[in-house]
Design an enzyme around this catalytic site. Structure first.
Site, short mmCIF file in Angstrom:
data_model
loop_
_atom_site.label_atom_id
_atom_site.label_comp_id
_atom_site.label_asym_id
_atom_site.label_seq_id
_atom_site.Cartn_x
_atom_site.Cartn_y
_atom_site.Cartn_z
N HIS A 42 -8.58 -0.73 -27.62
CA HIS A 42 -8.18 0.41 -28.49
C HIS A 42 -6.75 0.79 -28.12
O HIS A 42 -6.51 1.39 -27.06
CB HIS A 42 -9.11 1.61 -28.26
N HIS A 87 -2.68 2.05 -29.62
CA HIS A 87 -1.72 2.46 -30.66
C HIS A 87 -0.36 1.87 -30.32
O HIS A 87 0.20 2.18 -29.27
CB HIS A 87 -1.61 3.99 -30.72
N LYS A 135 -11.49 0.79 -38.92
CA LYS A 135 -11.48 2.06 -38.17
C LYS A 135 -11.82 3.22 -39.09
O LYS A 135 -11.21 3.39 -40.15
CB LYS A 135 -10.08 2.28 -37.57
N HIS A 186 -13.73 7.06 -34.81
CA HIS A 186 -13.22 8.26 -34.14
C HIS A 186 -14.33 9.29 -34.30
O HIS A 186 -14.50 9.86 -35.37
CB HIS A 186 -11.91 8.76 -34.76
N HIS A 234 -13.23 5.84 -27.58
CA HIS A 234 -12.78 6.86 -26.62
C HIS A 234 -13.79 7.98 -26.42
O HIS A 234 -13.51 9.13 -26.70
CB HIS A 234 -11.40 7.42 -27.00
N ASP A 268 -6.63 3.62 -25.58
CA ASP A 268 -6.16 4.65 -26.52
C ASP A 268 -4.75 5.10 -26.13
O ASP A 268 -4.38 6.25 -26.36
CB ASP A 268 -7.12 5.84 -26.60
O1 DOR Z 1 -4.97 11.50 -28.73
C1 DOR Z 1 -5.00 10.76 -29.69
N1 DOR Z 1 -3.88 10.18 -30.17
N2 DOR Z 1 -6.16 10.54 -30.32
C2 DOR Z 1 -6.24 9.85 -31.46
O2 DOR Z 1 -7.31 9.72 -31.99
C3 DOR Z 1 -5.01 9.35 -32.13
C4 DOR Z 1 -3.95 9.16 -31.16
C5 DOR Z 1 -2.59 8.97 -31.82
O3 DOR Z 1 -2.50 8.19 -32.75
O4 DOR Z 1 -1.62 9.60 -31.38
ZN ZN Z 2 -6.79 6.09 -30.74
#
Ligand code: DOR
Ligand code: ZN
Length: 345
Positions: A14, A16, A98, A135, A173, A246
């Protein structure tokens, strides 16, 4: 003699990576240690079609080392075309879809409001073995933010799983003992990722002694007893729990703001932190299940054949406090204790 541990090269289930200057600046932090990563689709605009995923994958490959494999996902909307999802999965373009409840977190405005409107997509996914990554938080304003994960399980996730019994689901998460217990109680088509930061912080870390914006993420960290339940699940070796950082970069000005963004950036030091957590739990022998074996098992992928070695040093590991990107500086997660486990390739 120094202590060391060698494990199959980890994956991040997971992650970003963002886009543009941020992508270029932070992607190498993951590609340095991880072989593969499940890439979150919450860009602006989101990655909603197989064509979007193909193009985003190319942009990632352009800024990462040749041996890093991004595993792409699609962002589920009420307009998602089941045929596009199935074709993208069959064609090897995506690994999963997702689900963001609309309004639950960063860039989730295009997410799902009425879950019944995505039933045709979920049905096609169940038939074709395509995992749904959740999520897991409700967004109803009357539900306290600390209860939103537990309520999601009862009101949204369990009904979906009852209706689509073959559907493979990952609760992403997880932050509560409730989620750990739910996963443990269900068949093996349900699994969960656990982040690095939720193994380390509880809600006091965010709020006591001044508000700490770099510890704010969603789902927000809960009470200490929940953190302990997450640690116990992670170190247990149970194949239904695996590591997803995450890791979610935001520039410092977006975090240190009157309305700060949610996200902890852990890509840089995550393996050193995990080794610390597993050693503290007398479970270093299970680290490789959490980082390198359980995830591929769930996704039906091979375990990476190469390895990494972590060595425990006498002096603390040095890592940058911030990653400087052309989008701005990104603060690296501070676990609040020195790290002694160093990754050696
Ligand atoms: O803390 C987070 N940041 N939780 C999420 O679900 C998205 C993520 C983000 O994209 O910044
Ligand atoms: Zn995330």
């Amino acid at each position: 003699m120094s202590q060391s541990i060698t494990i199959p090269r980890p994956d991040d289930w997971h992650l970003h990576l963002r886009d543009g200057a941020m992508l270029a600046g932070i992607a190498p932090e993951t590609a340095r240690h991880f072989a593969r990563a499940i890439i979150m689709p919450n860009l602006v605009p989101p990655v909603v079609t197989s064509a979007d995923a193909t193009a985003y994958r190319e942009r990632i490959l352009a800024v990462t080392s040749a041996d890093f494999i991004p595993l792409m996902t699609l962002y589920l909307t009420e307009d998602t075309d089941p045929a596009d999802v199935v074709a993208a999965h069959k064609g090897g373009i995506i690994s999963a879809v997702k689900l963001y409840p609309a309004g639950a977190t960063t860039n989730s405005a295009s997410g799902v409001v009425n879950f019944e409107n995505v039933y045709p997509v979920l049905e096609a996914m169940a038939e074709n073995g395509i995992p749904l990554l959740c999520h897991g938080e409700v967004t109803d304003s009357e539900i306290d933010i600390f209860d939103r994960e537990a309520v999601f399980i009862d009101r949204v996730l369990d009904p979906i799983r009852q209706k689509f019994q073959g559907l493979k689901v990952v609760m992403e998460h997880i932050t509560t003992a409730d989620a750990v217990a739910y996963v443990q109680d269900q068949p093996e088509n349900l699994a969960a990722t656990i982040t690095t930061h939720h193994l380390v912080i509880n809600r006091n870390h965010i709020l006591v002694g001044g508000i700490k914006p770099h510890y704010y993420c969603l789902p927000v960290a809960k009470r200490e007893r929940h953190r302990q339940a997450l640690v116990n699940a992670a170190i247990s070796g149970d194949k239904r729990f695996f590591h997803g950082t995450d890791s979610a970069p935001h520039t410092d000005d977006a975090k240190e703001s009157a309305c700060g963004c949610a996200g902890c950036f852990t890509a840089t030091n995550t393996l050193s932190i995990l080794a610390h957590v597993f050693e503290n739990g007398s479970a270093l022998q299970n680290l490789e299940r959490f980082t390198s074996r359980n995830g591929p098992g769930f996704y039906g992928l091979p375990v990476n054949s190469d390895t990494i070695t972590l060595v425990k040093s006498d002096s603390p590991v040095e890592y940058p406090a911030k990653i400087e990107t052309d989008a701005g500086p990104v603060t690296v997660f501070d676990p609040g204790f020195p790290l002694f486990w160093r990754v050696v390739q």
